[in-house]
Design an enzyme around this catalytic site. Sequence first.
Site, mmCIF file in Angstrom:
data_model
loop_
_atom_site.group_PDB
_atom_site.id
_atom_site.type_symbol
_atom_site.label_atom_id
_atom_site.label_comp_id
_atom_site.label_asym_id
_atom_site.label_seq_id
_atom_site.Cartn_x
_atom_site.Cartn_y
_atom_site.Cartn_z
ATOM 1 N N ASP A 264 0.768 -1.041 -0.004
ATOM 2 C CA ASP A 264 0.111 0.257 -0.067
ATOM 3 C C ASP A 264 1.070 1.398 -0.026
ATOM 4 O O ASP A 264 1.577 1.289 1.020
ATOM 5 C CB ASP A 264 -0.926 -0.066 1.067
ATOM 6 C CG ASP A 264 -2.177 1.062 1.174
ATOM 7 O OD1 ASP A 264 -2.303 1.607 0.154
ATOM 8 O OD2 ASP A 264 -2.727 1.152 2.224
ATOM 9 N N ASP B 4 -2.930 2.591 -5.975
ATOM 10 C CA ASP B 4 -2.225 2.717 -5.008
ATOM 11 C C ASP B 4 -1.959 1.516 -3.975
ATOM 12 O O ASP B 4 -1.291 1.332 -3.141
ATOM 13 C CB ASP B 4 -2.295 3.930 -4.105
ATOM 14 C CG ASP B 4 -3.677 3.874 -3.354
ATOM 15 O OD1 ASP B 4 -4.395 3.041 -3.748
ATOM 16 O OD2 ASP B 4 -3.658 4.674 -2.696
ATOM 17 N N GLU B 5 -2.556 0.331 -4.241
ATOM 18 C CA GLU B 5 -2.300 -0.814 -3.594
ATOM 19 C C GLU B 5 -2.677 -2.066 -4.455
ATOM 20 O O GLU B 5 -3.455 -2.126 -5.183
ATOM 21 C CB GLU B 5 -3.201 -1.007 -2.245
ATOM 22 C CG GLU B 5 -4.764 -0.837 -2.479
ATOM 23 C CD GLU B 5 -5.597 -0.926 -1.156
ATOM 24 O OE1 GLU B 5 -5.257 -1.899 -0.388
ATOM 25 O OE2 GLU B 5 -6.396 -0.422 -1.193
#
Length: 373
Positions: free
Chosen positions: A4, A98-99
């Site tokens: 993350d 983003d993860e």
Amino acid sequence: MHIDMDAFYASVEQRDNPSLRGRPLAVGRGEARGVVAAASYEARPFGVRSAMPSLKAKRLCPDLVFVPARFDVYRAVSMQIHEIFARYTPLIQPLSLDEAYLDLTDYLGAYGSATLVAERIRADIRKETGLTASAGVSYNRFLAKLASDYRKPDGLFVITPRMGPDFVLNLSVDQFHGIGPATARKMNALGIKTGADLRKMDLLTLTRHFGKAASFYHGISRGIDDRPVVVNRERKSLGTEQTYLTDLRDEAAARNALGMIASKLWLQAQRKQITGRTITLKVKYSDFRRITRARSLPVSVGSEAVLAEVGQSLLTPLFPLVPGVRLLGLTLSALAGSTLEIPDENSQMQLAFDQPETTLPENRQVFRSLSLF
């Protein structure tokens, strides 16, 4: 492994503009109906969070600086990061820009342990993008996600098979990935406040209260989660909804509330690089009667303004709101673009995409050699 990025959008803005470093920052529109897309770590002690109305964020943090979102830049950086992931394993399940989850079980290579691979990935990300990432390593997705949150920002945490079953016992259920705010409130009302409380509940009782999701809750309270890392999982829809403490009765208030939902949904769509042709309005009245209205367009929705306009047009015939409305929601379907998983956790639809359908036996042997970690 769950990776993350730390305050991704805000960190990109601070990286690219040194004058923003160290300042409380929000990515989004700092105006009425604006929504915070991301908050820097300097803003978070004030209570500023993503998906928060911008005006509320400004009240909490008067010195908050707003910068417009640059999703083209975020997508480009996300591609860099995913190229780094692909050096280490082909089994990558993106959740958003983003993860992602990575399955390293059969791809430890010369490193010999997932922990060392996680360290290498985080180092590569820092060197090549100038950004930091947090990582969680464990023997299943649920625990890996918990682990990545444990040492944020710029941290790494490992939950080994020996730790897993008891790691969740003292955590509050609202910390569990897969249990949203509404479900957490329902659990609290039943006396289920921690992982230990959840473990005490038998599967039959959980099923009576939570339906199909019961087997998932029963398993995670014991550190068990059989969901695989799924590459290129297709999704059918993307939605968000909001339950209101006070019923909506006034037309202006309802339209303003729906405008906020449209902003949140469009933000999710941009994050996940998808859009759709069909817009569905969901309304739940104070007497719990529920209706939906949908409209399909000849082309995919191209802007927040179009999404909001269609949503408002679907709402118009329902006035006056008698009885009052306790929930509004919007959903995009007939999707186009990338197929990334899981709506924002504010969406009560999240488990439709992410819950197992089978009972998880309590005595199942899921542990592998500790050397994996």
